[in-house]
Design a protein around this motif. Structure first.
Motif, PDB file in Angstrom:
ATOM      1  N   GLU A  25       0.830  -1.201   0.000  1.00  0.00           N
ATOM      2  CA  GLU A  25       0.000   0.000   0.000  1.00  0.00           C
ATOM      3  C   GLU A  25       0.862   1.248   0.000  1.00  0.00           C
ATOM      4  O   GLU A  25       0.605   2.189  -0.730  1.00  0.00           O
ATOM      5  N   VAL A  26       1.911   1.247   0.830  1.00  0.00           N
ATOM      6  CA  VAL A  26       2.802   2.397   0.912  1.00  0.00           C
ATOM      7  C   VAL A  26       3.522   2.595  -0.417  1.00  0.00           C
ATOM      8  O   VAL A  26       3.600   3.711  -0.919  1.00  0.00           O
ATOM      9  N   SER A  27       4.012   1.509  -1.014  1.00  0.00           N
ATOM     10  CA  SER A  27       4.753   1.653  -2.266  1.00  0.00           C
ATOM     11  C   SER A  27       3.828   2.035  -3.413  1.00  0.00           C
ATOM     12  O   SER A  27       4.226   2.738  -4.321  1.00  0.00           O
ATOM     13  N   SER A  28       2.559   1.613  -3.368  1.00  0.00           N
ATOM     14  CA  SER A  28       1.644   1.977  -4.446  1.00  0.00           C
ATOM     15  C   SER A  28       1.211   3.431  -4.341  1.00  0.00           C
ATOM     16  O   SER A  28       0.830   4.040  -5.330  1.00  0.00           O
ATOM     17  N   GLU A  29       1.296   4.006  -3.139  1.00  0.00           N
ATOM     18  CA  GLU A  29       0.981   5.425  -2.989  1.00  0.00           C
ATOM     19  C   GLU A  29       1.987   6.276  -3.743  1.00  0.00           C
ATOM     20  O   GLU A  29       1.650   7.332  -4.247  1.00  0.00           O
ATOM     21  N   GLY A  30       3.198   5.800  -3.836  1.00  0.00           N
ATOM     22  CA  GLY A  30       4.234   6.531  -4.548  1.00  0.00           C
ATOM     23  C   GLY A  30       4.370   6.104  -5.993  1.00  0.00           C
ATOM     24  O   GLY A  30       5.272   6.526  -6.690  1.00  0.00           O
ATOM     25  N   ASP A  31       3.471   5.272  -6.462  1.00  0.00           N
ATOM     26  CA  ASP A  31       3.500   4.766  -7.832  1.00  0.00           C
ATOM     27  C   ASP A  31       3.304   5.915  -8.808  1.00  0.00           C
ATOM     28  O   ASP A  31       2.399   6.713  -8.681  1.00  0.00           O
ATOM     29  N   SER A  32       4.142   6.011  -9.823  1.00  0.00           N
ATOM     30  CA  SER A  32       4.064   7.115 -10.772  1.00  0.00           C
ATOM     31  C   SER A  32       2.989   6.904 -11.823  1.00  0.00           C
ATOM     32  O   SER A  32       2.776   7.759 -12.666  1.00  0.00           O
ATOM     33  N   SER A  33       2.274   5.805 -11.817  1.00  0.00           N
ATOM     34  CA  SER A  33       1.251   5.566 -12.830  1.00  0.00           C
ATOM     35  C   SER A  33      -0.033   6.318 -12.537  1.00  0.00           C
ATOM     36  O   SER A  33      -0.897   6.426 -13.389  1.00  0.00           O
ATOM     37  N   GLY A  34      -0.171   6.865 -11.332  1.00  0.00           N
ATOM     38  CA  GLY A  34      -1.350   7.644 -10.995  1.00  0.00           C
ATOM     39  C   GLY A  34      -0.923   9.000 -10.486  1.00  0.00           C
ATOM     40  O   GLY A  34       0.191   9.175 -10.034  1.00  0.00           O
TER      41      GLY A  34
END
Length: 114
Positions: A89-98
């Motif tokens: 969850e933490v790493s997906s918050e920083g995902d550049s795709s969104g």
């Protein structure tokens, strides 16, 4: 290894080395408990086969210890699952795709062909 990252799951998700070290530590603990359980099971089987009353009485305590170890393994895997979910969850918050729009709502990047 401090600061190293791991790209996993084929989507570029990165996990901090501290998270990986935590997972490694938990897996080592689980393996140690499972090794201990194997020894307990062997002892329980030997006591059972001997049919000596004292050995059969010892099995009660050994079986309790085995059950407690199984609970510990379940708890460790539960903690691992929660830690993994949290790290994703933490790493997906920083995902550049969104992206986040100025109104605070999630936006989506558009990719142009060409």
């Amino acid at each position: 290894m401090e600061g190293d990252t791991f790209s996993g799951l084929g989507n570029g998700t990165q996990m901090d080395s501290k998270v990986l070290q935590t997972f490694q530590k938990s897996f080592v603990q689980v393996q140690n408990i499972l090794d201990q359980n194997r020894l307990l099971i062997n002892q329980i089987n030997q006591n059972h086969e001997s049919r000596i009353p004292d050995n059969l009485n010892r099995n009660v305590g050994l079986i309790r210890e085995l059950n407690n170890n199984i609970r510990r393994v379940v708890d460790l895997y539960t903690d691992l699952s929660h830690s993994f979910t949290k790290s994703m969850e933490v790493s997906s918050e920083g995902d550049s795709s969104g992206a986040v729009r100025s109104d605070g709502k999630p936006g989506h990047k558009r990719y142009r062909a060409g």
